[in-house]
Design a protein around this motif. Structure first.
Motif, PDB file in Angstrom:
ATOM      1  N   THR A 169      48.734  41.596  63.949  1.00 37.62           N
ATOM      2  CA  THR A 169      48.892  42.605  64.914  1.00 37.62           C
ATOM      3  C   THR A 169      48.397  43.977  64.547  1.00 37.62           C
ATOM      4  OG1 THR A 169      50.853  41.530  65.956  1.00 37.62           O
ATOM      5  CG2 THR A 169      50.868  43.786  66.443  1.00 37.62           C
ATOM      6  N   ASP A 225      46.887  39.179  71.402  1.00 35.09           N
ATOM      7  CA  ASP A 225      47.505  38.645  70.184  1.00 35.09           C
ATOM      8  C   ASP A 225      48.278  37.485  70.509  1.00 35.09           C
ATOM      9  OD1 ASP A 225      48.795  39.003  67.834  1.00 35.09           O
ATOM     10  OD2 ASP A 225      49.809  41.067  68.155  1.00 35.09           O
ATOM     11  N   ASP A 226      48.424  36.781  69.435  1.00 37.27           N
ATOM     12  CA  ASP A 226      49.489  35.405  69.489  1.00 37.27           C
ATOM     13  C   ASP A 226      49.032  34.191  70.789  1.00 37.27           C
ATOM     14  OD1 ASP A 226      50.819  36.221  67.444  1.00 37.27           O
ATOM     15  OD2 ASP A 226      52.368  37.369  68.716  1.00 37.27           O
ATOM     16  N   ARG A 324      56.214  41.643  56.891  1.00 37.24           N
ATOM     17  CA  ARG A 324      57.237  42.400  57.818  1.00 37.24           C
ATOM     18  C   ARG A 324      58.652  42.252  57.035  1.00 37.24           C
ATOM     19  NH1 ARG A 324      56.800  39.424  62.259  1.00 37.24           N
ATOM     20  NH2 ARG A 324      54.864  40.684  62.680  1.00 37.24           N
TER      21      ARG A 324
END
Ligand code: ADP
Ligand code: MG
Length: 461
Positions: A169, A225-226, A324
């Protein structure tokens, strides 16, 4: 006396604000990043009355989204406050704008970087300069920069894949920022698989598919994204395919991200896979120790926190695969030491991190939660899962929910049977067996269920 009361109330609010901050740190790893930025970061704790905490969402959409995660919010707040709470959500009333003083006018002028109306907002931190380069992501970074420098000309489409929390991302949005800076006339749309699906479903429901199509054909740069989110969603996938083709034919830059390679997106049709593979496909691998330390250093710097090297190293050793989680660990350590006023040492960091098990906590699932998640993903009514109805799709969804309840909850077969309208344990066992066989035979079923397991475990559903 009034004054005293006021003080107590203020203290409570300050404590609540701190707890909310800490909760955000705990919640971040389990929530899709753009949604987290748009909906969680903009929310504020409003009041506490007895056990009940009111959280204010920035918009109605944000409130609906937060409600979806109310169990997680409750758990995180309880972990931060150390006591049981109830959570309610409301919408913060927008502050009315004061009539324009010149300074205000300047401040409200359109920002320099404008994304298309169908785009999610870009996180200002997700830029190329903020991206730490290591052997794991060097190629992905270089390709993303090239694509941003020559949109639609060099790597089109550019397909980026890698595990969760490795910077997909971030890179996608960095392409967006960079294009907006280098080519301010281009219309950039950053869209997640989840958002595209909701947009499309809403457009269908409101008979606005034509408008939907028009909007998507008007963009110059599509950052998607994704993409794995589209697996199993036939109509959305079809729409995606046509949008993709049209934009591609117009030489618009397309950048896609996924948690797996195009080859492993098996239930996505061959025609899509071959289009993805016709461009550049690059993976991001988990970072090595040096890169992890460098990322922590950069994060500590941006937080303006002075953290001794040994502590960064300790965090980087303990948390290996997800950036993350790595950042979340640093934030938690910093929040804990400042709230509890304990010195920042390797020992405290280790102790705090050994308790950094929030994800595990969220896997404390109930059959009820599993049913809700399955109903949402497979688009059936949750009450029907507990009913006797025998339509084919419904039976499949029911069996899936039974299987997942067996795999992911700690409930006995009898308890699971009860949750499904009082069925006996043999029925549950039969459902589990059927789903297992199907998963072995049918890759599409397998992917859908694997994705469900992943999302339930990480609290995304
Ligand atoms: P993904 O989309 O692959 O799940 P994200 O792009 O959301 O992962 O990254 C997770 C977090 O890690 C973000 O806060 C991001 O800024 C940070 N991050 C990831 N890779 C890097 C990197 N190479 N340098 C700095 N920060 C990074
Ligand atoms: Mg992501």
């Amino acid at each position: 006396m009034d004054q005293q009361l006021q003080l107590v109330e203020n203290d409570e609010l300050v404590a609540l604000e701190q707890a909310w901050k800490q909760s955000l740190g705990l919640l971040a790893p389990g929530i899709n990043r753009p949604s987290f930025e748009s909906f969680f970061k903009t929310a504020k704790p409003l009041s506490v009355e007895g056990k009940t905490i009111a959280i204010g969402a920035a918009s109605e959409l944000a409130r609906i989204f937060l409600e979806k995660y109310s169990e997680m919010v409750k758990t995180a707040l309880e972990a931060s406050l150390g006591q049981p709470v109830d959570v309610i959500f409301s919408v913060i009333k927008p502050v009315e704008k004061k009539p324009g003083r010149p300074a205000d006018v300047r401040a409200t002028k359109a920002p320099a970087r404008v994304v298309s109306s169908i785009s999610l907002p870009l996180n200002e931190k997700y830029t190329f300069p903020n991206f730490v380069i290591g052997p794991c992501n060097r190629l992905a970074h270089a390709a993303a920069q090239s694509a941003a420098g020559n949109p639609g000309k060099v790597y089109n489409p550019f397909f980026l894949y890698g595990g969760p929390g490795l910077g997909k991302t971030h890179l996608l949005q960095a392409v967006g920022h960079s294009i907006l800076e280098l080519h301010p006339r281009l219309s950039v749309a950053y869209v997640s698989g989840e958002m595209f699906t909701s947009h499309y479903v809403a457009a269908l429901r409101e008979h606005k598919s034509e408008e939907f199509r028009k909007k998507y054909r008007s963009i110059d740069v599509w950052l998607f994204d994704d993409i794995q989110f589209l697996v199993g969603k036939e109509r959305t996938k079809e729409e995606f395919f046509h949008t993709f083709n049209d934009l591609y034919q117009m030489n618009k830059q397309i950048v896609l991200s996924s948690d797996r390679s195009p080859r492993d997106l098996s239930p996505l049709e061959e025609r899509l896979k071959s289009r993805f593979e016709s461009g550049l496909v690059v993976d991001i691998a988990p970072p090595d120790l040096e890169t992890r330390i460098a990322i922590l250093q950069s994060k500590a710097e941006s937080e303006q926190a002075e953290v001794p090297f040994q502590i960064l190293e300790c965090i980087a050793i303990l948390i290996q695969t997800n950036i993350r989680a790595l950042e979340g660990a640093l934030v938690t350590v910093l929040a804990y030491t400042s709230l509890m006023k304990v010195p920042l040492t390797v020992e405290t960091a280790q102790e705090i991190l050994s308790r950094y098990v929030i994800e595990k906590k969220f896997t404390d699932l109930t059959p009820d939660a599993v049913q809700r998640a399955v109903a949402q993903v497979l688009q059936v009514d949750v009450d029907d899962l507990r009913s006797e109805k025998r339509q084919k799709d419904l039976v499949m969804a029911r069996h899936t929910a039974m299987y997942l309840s067996r795999e992911l909850t700690r409930c006995s077969l009898n308890v699971i049977g009860k949750a499904f309208g009082g069925r006996d344990h043999a029925t549950i066992l039969h459902a589990c067996k059927r789903i297992k066989t199907l998963m072995e035979k049918d890759p599409e079923v397998n992917t859908t269920i694997e994705q469900l397991i992943h999302d339930l475990k990480t609290g995304k559903l």
